[in-house]
Design a protein around this motif. Structure first.
Motif, mmCIF file in Angstrom:
data_model
loop_
_atom_site.group_PDB
_atom_site.id
_atom_site.type_symbol
_atom_site.label_atom_id
_atom_site.label_comp_id
_atom_site.label_asym_id
_atom_site.label_seq_id
_atom_site.Cartn_x
_atom_site.Cartn_y
_atom_site.Cartn_z
ATOM 1 N N SER A 1 0.855 -1.191 0.000
ATOM 2 C CA SER A 1 0.000 0.000 0.000
ATOM 3 C C SER A 1 0.888 1.238 0.000
ATOM 4 C CB SER A 1 -0.910 0.015 1.230
ATOM 5 O OG SER A 1 -0.144 -0.027 2.421
ATOM 6 N N GLY A 2 0.743 2.051 -0.998
ATOM 7 C CA GLY A 2 1.547 3.259 -1.060
ATOM 8 C C GLY A 2 2.835 3.047 -1.848
ATOM 9 N N LEU A 3 3.373 4.165 -2.359
ATOM 10 C CA LEU A 3 4.562 4.113 -3.201
ATOM 11 C C LEU A 3 5.772 3.593 -2.434
ATOM 12 C CD1 LEU A 3 5.776 4.734 -5.972
ATOM 13 C CD2 LEU A 3 6.244 7.067 -5.153
ATOM 14 N N PHE A 4 5.981 4.082 -1.197
ATOM 15 C CA PHE A 4 7.176 3.666 -0.444
ATOM 16 C C PHE A 4 7.101 2.180 -0.094
ATOM 17 C CE2 PHE A 4 9.447 2.996 3.571
ATOM 18 C CZ PHE A 4 10.728 3.387 3.184
ATOM 19 N N ASP A 5 5.921 1.691 0.255
ATOM 20 C CA ASP A 5 5.773 0.275 0.593
ATOM 21 C C ASP A 5 6.063 -0.598 -0.634
ATOM 22 O OD1 ASP A 5 5.228 -1.946 2.146
ATOM 23 O OD2 ASP A 5 3.103 -1.938 1.618
ATOM 24 N N LEU B 1 9.833 -0.551 -1.142
ATOM 25 C CA LEU B 1 10.538 -1.358 -0.156
ATOM 26 C C LEU B 1 10.367 -2.841 -0.448
ATOM 27 C CD1 LEU B 1 12.194 -1.346 2.458
ATOM 28 C CD2 LEU B 1 10.042 -1.347 3.738
ATOM 29 N N ARG B 2 9.150 -3.243 -0.790
ATOM 30 C CA ARG B 2 8.924 -4.661 -1.123
ATOM 31 C C ARG B 2 9.704 -5.061 -2.378
ATOM 32 N NH1 ARG B 2 3.578 -7.130 0.662
ATOM 33 N NH2 ARG B 2 2.956 -5.924 2.486
ATOM 34 N N SER B 3 9.789 -4.155 -3.361
ATOM 35 C CA SER B 3 10.555 -4.449 -4.577
ATOM 36 C C SER B 3 12.020 -4.662 -4.254
ATOM 37 C CB SER B 3 10.401 -3.313 -5.592
ATOM 38 O OG SER B 3 9.057 -3.161 -5.985
ATOM 39 N N LEU C 1 16.930 -2.122 -10.039
ATOM 40 C CA LEU C 1 15.747 -2.979 -10.015
ATOM 41 C C LEU C 1 14.478 -2.224 -9.644
ATOM 42 C CD1 LEU C 1 17.262 -6.249 -8.497
ATOM 43 C CD2 LEU C 1 16.662 -5.765 -10.870
ATOM 44 N N PRO C 2 14.500 -1.345 -8.623
ATOM 45 C CA PRO C 2 13.284 -0.574 -8.349
ATOM 46 C C PRO C 2 12.875 0.328 -9.518
ATOM 47 C CG PRO C 2 14.704 -0.558 -6.433
ATOM 48 C CD PRO C 2 15.497 -1.182 -7.543
ATOM 49 N N LEU C 3 13.866 0.903 -10.225
ATOM 50 C CA LEU C 3 13.520 1.714 -11.384
ATOM 51 C C LEU C 3 12.873 0.874 -12.479
ATOM 52 C CD1 LEU C 3 16.482 4.231 -11.873
ATOM 53 C CD2 LEU C 3 14.105 4.732 -11.273
ATOM 54 N N ALA C 4 13.364 -0.347 -12.625
ATOM 55 C CA ALA C 4 12.758 -1.242 -13.614
ATOM 56 C C ALA C 4 11.314 -1.532 -13.261
ATOM 57 C CB ALA C 4 13.555 -2.533 -13.704
ATOM 58 N N VAL C 5 11.069 -1.833 -11.980
ATOM 59 C CA VAL C 5 9.699 -2.106 -11.528
ATOM 60 C C VAL C 5 8.827 -0.865 -11.690
ATOM 61 C CG1 VAL C 5 8.266 -2.733 -9.558
ATOM 62 C CG2 VAL C 5 10.439 -3.915 -9.953
#
Length: 883
Positions: free
Chosen positions: A186-190, A193-195, A400-404
């Motif tokens: 839930s939310g962008l930061f979450d 973080l999960r990514s 990896l987060p940028l890819a996601v």
């Protein structure tokens, strides 16, 4: 057009009774007379003057002279002659003098084909022979591989397929569970973080799994041998495949790479830098001392396939060793402290480079050339550690987060792409479903192509401003990271393939940063395979043509430092295949650099000559036969034909893009179908999509490749590059896709695929990574063994002339690691070609003979002295401890 292309035959007209171009002196000795008789038979004349130059006066070329050498080897009354002898002694008189009227060792007779003849050592071979181990009686016994078991071959292939299927299911399960967990955030930061957490766990798992599998299935590797296709081989294949598919393979040149090899059992000292992406497999047998540098494109796997067996053995490198680019280290080789091995060189089994010595050549021999061209710099353990940590953080926290995030943005901005993960919105049987898939394919395919072109043209150019040519920088600092980023972004194989073998490659390379300011367009200046380390320091002169496989060595390395330098190739050169070209090259204008040549970095600047072999020696720049098409390369005729070639190549590029788009579209359909089935089938739906994707790729590109030749086998050619027959051959090269075939290395399925592509492949052939550019011109016999990095190339381009012909390998042949076989070659049953050898066009190898070198020639078995050491091994020793 000047006429239809013809098969490669003799270059000398048959109606000439006597050739007097170079002299009229008749043969004066028995050897001269016999050699002259053989050559006269090859070129189909009555008499050959003893002082006539083979190339300048008789008009012969290397193919004709290879046929001459083959006939001489079949004569019991003549010494063995190699192509190296021909080039160094290009008349009958000088050749006979060099051979010294030696009494030859009888060659193999038809009644005893298993005997291996011992070549007479000529003056040209003496230096190399001194560097090789002594021959023993055991070398005379030919190694005849036992016929493999078809049942074992089929069982092994079945188990390999089941293992692949199981791994696909596991990967699908992990991937789908991870995606669902990330989506539940839930939310962008979450979500971010999960990514990061999932990416980190996935990377750790992909890196740790090969390590666990290696220790569980193998234990510690030890020297030994075991047969192909058995259970020991199956375990070997599983470990090899996992190691070489690990993401840490992408970290070559990083301290993380060294840590990974240590975890696999390699004994590697402090301060070692390894730039080669070819990971060693039998890692417990690799020992590397402190401060050693191993450059890119080095093959040292600590195993090889030979005569139906996998043989494992140690590779030992001492402290402060330098191993240069494009080299091969066979099993049971070693280099002492401070030793050097030059580029385009190899060490054969049993060779030892003593402490502090410099060697080069294939096989390597002592030299005075110093290949250590850059001094040391301050590179502490702390700096190496920080660099490795920063690499991991950059990957996990940024890339990896940028890819996601990029995928999320695409899905939000383009509703058509949302169908990829939510196909329930559209009925699968409706036209709208396929319209959505086509739209998504077009956006992703063309968008990625355009974005890729923008990135390679802008970002590396900005980064390169931080690096100054000629300045020594420490490894694992800011400048090293910039250098690696520039090399990574500008070496895009897909773009090279798109523009290569056409006039477009010149404009693309200029766009990258190459200095081609005064460049003459030929329409075939570059092939599709080209590497560099810095495009902004790469220059090619006007009129130069370059075949596939060039590697420009813009950077020099030590274990602690690096320096970039300008690398320039002179005008009117021609470079053959698989050449490593150093910045210190001593070649100038109008040179012919033959395939796999070792480009010299010492001595005078060579101009107006050809260079062949490793170490290289001079040959004629061109021969009379290759001048046949010169009239097509000037004036109005050139402009007319070049314009026609450009139109044909442009159509080829369009067909190439269309074929790749259709492939991408079908993959998109498979993906959407898998997502649609996921709620009911779960992870197996994703695994099934992976298997279907691979199967479709094999069948689709087999059809594309065969369609590019009109579903007919290719025929031998001898033509100009400005004839349509050559343009059609270029289209075949571009349309064919070969990358996916590497997935099947070491499995029976690769033989099936090659048969689909038109190659004549025998039963139970072991292919560990061989490449056939022209599949329909290749014949491989039963139970042959093809090692990693080998090439059977049935064509050659020299300046404006193109030639191709068939090559055939008999049953039970072995091609050593990195060996290169040219066109028009015949290799007899049970013959062996040593690692890193270059077998020239037109050569004939007798059954059970052993050849090696660059250029290859018949040679004693340099491994015979090891047989006593191997006698204590079990005949089928398993690689694992306790299995």
């Amino acid at each position: 057009m000047i006429g239809k292309s013809v098969e490669v035959l003799s270059a000398v007209p048959a109606d000439v009774s006597t050739l007097q171009g170079g002299g009229d002196a008749g043969p004066a000795t028995g050897t001269e007379r016999l050699l002259a008789e053989v050559l006269a038979g090859v070129v189909r004349v009555e008499q050959v003057p003893a002082d006539s130059h083979f190339f300048n006066d008789l008009g012969a070329d290397s193919l004709v002279m290879a046929q001459f050498c083959a006939r001489v080897r079949k004569r019991a009354d003549l010494p063995t002659v190699s192509m190296k002898d021909i080039y160094r002694h290009p008349t009958i008189r000088s050749l006979a003098t060099a051979l010294g009227d030696a009494v030859p060792t009888p060659g193999p007779s038809p009644a005893s084909a298993a005997d291996v003849s011992v070549p007479v050592q000529t003056p040209t071979d003496a230096g190399a022979a001194n560097a090789m181990p002594a021959r023993t009686e055991a070398a005379a016994r030919a190694e005849v591989p036992a016929a493999g078991s078809t049942r074992r071959y089929i069982v092994c292939g079945t188990l390999q397929f089941l293992i692949f299927l199981g791994y696909s299911c596991l990967a699908a399960l992990v991937g789908t569970q991870g995606y669902e967990w990330i989506s539940a955030g839930s939310g962008l930061f979450d979500l971010y973080l999960r990514s990061v957490l999932f990416a980190g766990a996935s990377l750790l798992g992909l890196c740790a799994f090969p390590i666990v599998a290696k220790w569980a299935l193998i234990g510690r590797w030890r020297s030994g041998e075991f047969p192909l296709w058995g259970m020991a081989y199956l375990r070997f294949w599983v470990v090899k495949t996992l190691i070489r598919s690990s993401p840490l393979r992408l970290f070559a040149g990083s301290p993380l790479y060294v840590l990974y090899l240590r975890a696999l059992g390699a004994r590697i000292g402090k301060g070692v830098t390894i730039l080669s992406h070819a990971l060693p497999v039998c890692t417990d047998l690799l020992t590397v001392g402190e401060g050693t540098i191993i450059r890119k494109d080095v093959l040292l796997s600590c195993y090889r396939a030979h005569a139906g067996l996998i043989q494992t053995g140690p590779v030992t490198l001492g402290r402060d060793v330098l191993v240069s680019e494009h080299t091969v280290l066979d099993i049971e080789t070693s280099m002492g402290d401070g030793a050097q091995l030059g580029h385009a060189s190899s060490l054969r089994t049993g060779q030892v480079v003593p402490d502090g010595e410099r060697w080069h050549g294939s096989p390597a021999q002592p030299t005075e050339v110093d290949y250590r061209t850059v001094g040391p710099a301050d590179c502490s353990t702390v700096k190496r550690t920080v660099y490795g940590v920063m690499q991991l953080l950059n990957l996990l926290v940024v890339v990896l987060p940028l890819a996601v995030g990029g995928v999320s943005v695409l899905l939000a901005e383009f509703p058509q792409l949302h169908a990829l993960v939510n196909p329930q919105r559209v009925d699968v049987t409706s036209p709208a479903f396929y319209a959505c898939a086509l739209t998504a394919s077009l956006v992703l395919f063309l968008g990625s192509l355009l974005v890729g072109l923008l990135v390679v043209g802008i970002v590396p150019r900005l980064l390169n401003r931080a690096i100054k040519p000629g300045k020594v920088y420490p490894l694992y600092g800011f400048h090293y990271g910039v250098h690696r980023a520039v090399a990574l972004m500008t070496n895009r194989k897909s773009l090279n393939t798109l523009f290569g073998d056409s006039s477009g490659i010149v404009h693309y390379l200029r766009y990258l940063g190459y200095d081609l300011s005064r460049f003459e367009q030929t329409g075939s200046n570059f092939g599709t395979e080209l590497k560099h380390e810095n495009p902004y320091l790469s220059a090619v002169g006007t009129g130069t043509m370059i075949a596939d496989g060039l590697s420009l060595m813009n950077a020099d390395f030590s274990s602690t430092s690096f320096r970039v330098s300008r690398t320039s190739i002179g005008p009117r050169n021609f470079l053959g295949n698989r050449i490593a070209y150093p910045a210190q090259s001593r070649t100038g204008d109008n040179c012919l650099l033959a395939t796999k040549v070792m480009v010299p970095i010492d001595g005078p600047v060579r101009e107006g000559v050809g260079l062949l072999g490793s170490p290289s020696f001079e040959i004629p720049r061109t021969v009379m036969r290759d001048n046949r098409f010169n009239h097509l390369q000037t004036g109005d005729e050139l402009r007319r034909r070049l314009a026609a070639k450009n139109r044909h190549n442009a159509a080829t590029v369009g067909l190439y893009l269309l074929a790749r788009l259709i492939h991408f579209f079908v993959i998109t359909l498979i993906t959407m179908g898998a997502v649609d089935l996921y709620p009911s089938l779960g992870a197996p739906a994703i695994a099934l999509a992976g298997v279907l994707t691979l199967t479709f790729t094999v069948v689709y590109f087999a059809l594309i490749e065969r369609a590019s030749t009109g579903f007919k086998p290719q025929k031998p050619l001898y033509c100009s590059i400005y004839e349509p027959s050559f343009w059609r051959h270029e289209r075949f090269w571009k349309m064919a896709s070969i990358d996916y075939i590497q997935v099947f290395d070491g499995t029976p399925f690769k033989n099936v695929i090659h048969r689909l592509l038109g190659a004549r492949i025998g039963k139970r052939v072991f292919d560990d990574g061989c490449f056939f550019p022209e599949r329909t011109l290749v014949t491989i016999g039963d139970d042959s063994t093809l090692n990693a990095g080998t090439v059977v190339q049935c064509h050659s381009q020299e300046d404006g002339a193109f030639k191709s012909d068939r090559s055939a390998l008999g049953s039970g042949c072995t091609l050593g690691v990195g060996a290169f076989v040219h066109y028009g070659v015949t290799i007899g049953d049970g013959a062996v070609l040593a690692p890193d050898s270059f077998l020239m066009k037109g050569e004939e190898i007798s059954p059970h003979a052993q050849w090696g070198g660059n250029p290859a020639r018949e040679m004693p078995d340099n491994e015979a002295h090891l047989e006593g050491r191997r006698e204590h091994r079990a005949t089928h020793a398993a690689p694992a401890r306790g299995h």
